[in-house]
Design a protein around this motif. Structure first.
Motif: not given
Length: 149
Positions: A19-25, A43-58
């Motif tokens: 999520a951090r790398a994607h946001h930076a890109r 303010p926690l966009h990156v952390e929330r994005l990481a949590a979303y993707w993580a949950e989707v991926m199992g």
């Protein structure tokens, strides 16, 4: 039995790095910069994005327990007009962010990640306004073979 994509990637630290790398890109991209540099972004966009993707991926249901369901994510991104030109750029940033985050280079794993993001971008772009997003959509579950539900 095969591990989940979440486990194979390296768990929560891997998705936070992604999520951090994607946001930076996205910030570095001249077209994607605008939607990713809004001052009203959570303010926690990156952390929330990481949590979303993580949950989707199992991974654990951290996103759905604290932020909502798939409908909420789609409503958040709906109503921005025609952004179809940004979809391919977004996927490209995601694919390259997996390299930046040093996620496993296994071809099947990378194909599953790309397939997910192409599907997810299609989902987001299919709702040009908030009123068309169906209610109470459960979190998608993505596996090595694609969408499970």
């Amino acid at each position: 039995m095969r591990p989940s994509l979440f486990e194979f990637a390296g768990g929560e630290p891997a998705f936070l790095a992604l999520a951090r790398a994607h946001h930076a890109r996205c910030l570095a991209d001249p077209e994607l910069n605008h939607p990713f540099s809004h001052p009203d972004q959570h303010p926690l966009h990156v952390e929330r994005l990481a949590a979303y993707w993580a949950e989707v991926m199992g991974g654990p249901p951290r996103y759905s327990e604290s932020c909502g369901d798939h409908t909420g994510m789609l409503v958040m991104h709906a109503g921005n007009g025609d952004m179809s030109d940004l979809g391919a750029r977004f996927v490209d940033c995601f694919v390259h962010a997996a390299d930046d985050a040093q996620l496993p280079g296994d071809p099947e794993f990378r194909a599953a990640l790309r397939a997910y993001m192409e599907w997810a971008v299609g989902q987001v772009l299919s709702y040009p306004d908030r009123e068309t997003v169906p209610g109470e959509m459960p979190m998608p579950q993505w596996s090595w073979d694609g969408l499970r539900r």
